[in-house]
Every structure is written in C-alpha cells, then in structure tokens.
Design a protein around this motif. Sequence first.
Motif, PDB file in Angstrom:
ATOM      1  N   THR A 283       0.869  -1.171   0.000  1.00  0.00           N
ATOM      2  CA  THR A 283       0.000   0.000   0.000  1.00  0.00           C
ATOM      3  C   THR A 283       0.912   1.228   0.000  1.00  0.00           C
ATOM      4  N   PRO A 284       0.394   2.410  -0.296  1.00  0.00           N
ATOM      5  CA  PRO A 284       1.233   3.612  -0.200  1.00  0.00           C
ATOM      6  C   PRO A 284       1.859   3.760   1.197  1.00  0.00           C
TER       7      PRO A 284
ATOM      8  N   GLY B 212      -5.600  -4.260  -0.048  1.00  0.00           N
ATOM      9  CA  GLY B 212      -5.767  -2.912   0.464  1.00  0.00           C
ATOM     10  C   GLY B 212      -7.121  -2.639   1.092  1.00  0.00           C
ATOM     11  N   ALA B 213      -8.061  -3.548   0.955  1.00  0.00           N
ATOM     12  CA  ALA B 213      -9.385  -3.335   1.538  1.00  0.00           C
ATOM     13  C   ALA B 213      -9.371  -3.631   3.036  1.00  0.00           C
ATOM     14  N   THR B 214     -10.292  -2.994   3.740  1.00  0.00           N
ATOM     15  CA  THR B 214     -10.555  -3.327   5.139  1.00  0.00           C
ATOM     16  C   THR B 214     -11.895  -4.044   5.151  1.00  0.00           C
TER      17      THR B 214
ATOM     18  N   GLY C  84       0.481  -5.540   2.417  1.00  0.00           N
ATOM     19  CA  GLY C  84       1.693  -6.228   2.000  1.00  0.00           C
ATOM     20  C   GLY C  84       2.331  -7.013   3.132  1.00  0.00           C
ATOM     21  N   GLU C  85       3.196  -7.936   2.766  1.00  0.00           N
ATOM     22  CA  GLU C  85       3.831  -8.811   3.756  1.00  0.00           C
ATOM     23  C   GLU C  85       4.603  -8.046   4.819  1.00  0.00           C
TER      24      GLU C  85
ATOM     25  N   SER D 186      -1.329 -10.026   6.030  1.00  0.00           N
ATOM     26  CA  SER D 186      -0.644 -10.153   4.751  1.00  0.00           C
ATOM     27  C   SER D 186      -1.592 -10.737   3.712  1.00  0.00           C
ATOM     28  N   TRP D 187      -1.480 -10.234   2.511  1.00  0.00           N
ATOM     29  CA  TRP D 187      -2.337 -10.708   1.416  1.00  0.00           C
ATOM     30  C   TRP D 187      -2.099 -12.174   1.087  1.00  0.00           C
ATOM     31  N   VAL D 188      -0.979 -12.756   1.527  1.00  0.00           N
ATOM     32  CA  VAL D 188      -0.704 -14.169   1.253  1.00  0.00           C
ATOM     33  C   VAL D 188      -1.073 -15.070   2.430  1.00  0.00           C
TER      34      VAL D 188
END
Length: 166
Positions: free
Chosen positions: A31-32, A97-99, A116-117, A128-130
């Motif tokens: 994310t930013p 990136g969603a909540t 992100g991780e 983490s997205w993974v």
Amino acid sequence: MSRAFVKETDGEERADGAPERPISPHPNYVTPAGLAQLQARVAELSAERQRLLGDESVAAKQQLHRIERELRYYDERVISAIPVDPAGQACDRVHFGATVEVEDEAGHVQRYSIVGEDEADAAHGKISWVSPLARALLNAEVGDMVTWKRPAGDKELHILAIHPYR
C-alpha cells in the motif's frame, strides 16, 4: 592444515556468520503507507550504518554487520515493491488494500485490512495478502460466507462490510 577441513561459505552467509534474511517468493505488493514504511526503514538503517562506520569497537562492528544485513533486505524490498493504491479500487469485492468487517459463528465481529507482507501486523488487524485468512477473504462480496482454513479447525466468516484501506 589441509583445506579439506576448512568450511567454505556457500554465499548465503556473511562475515558475521548470520544468514541473509529470506526474501518472499511472492510479488511484493504494498500500500502507499507500506511503501513509506519500507523507505523510512531504509533511511533509519542507513543513518545507523553511517553512525557506526567510524567506530572500531567489536560491539560496533557486530552491530554494523547486523545493520548492513537488514539494510540489504529492506533495500531489496523497496526495489521489488509493487505499489497498489486501494483508493482507486471498487469496494464491491474484497481486494488488496481493503478493510473487511467479518462476523464469525459466535457473533464476534472483527476488522482486517489486507496489506503487504512487510506491513502486516496482526495485533492491529493488518494481515498479509498471502495469509490463509486473506486468501479466504479475497474476491468475496458483502453477504458472502467464506471458510478460513486454520490448523485449529475451519472457521466460517460472514462478510459484513468492505471499506477502503486508510
């Protein structure tokens, strides 16, 4: 002494004997805010490295090796970063990136942000997205039931809401 009895390094260890930090095989989506955190960590480590360079003490040299190892890791993470701005994505499905607000079978409501991780922090609801939980949630819509496969047993989650990450 014969060279047959001398341990050769395989390239994975550095002068301090510590192995390099492993780099994830997954794409480095950030994310930013996550990219800013990585860049801030590089700046912090670089400043610490500069401070230690003139110190000849054994403790400083050991700390310098540790700092340089961390700096190599974070430099690589910044270079490989793939920024994803969640603000530009629709909130009709769970995405990076969603909540997400979910309710389990016992009626407990939780909020998780998929990040992100390197920016994951379970204590603050950032996953983490993974991770198995994020993988269960990704692409679900409000009203869907998803199954979170866990070592402690599967858990059913009801998607209550999807919000942009802040």
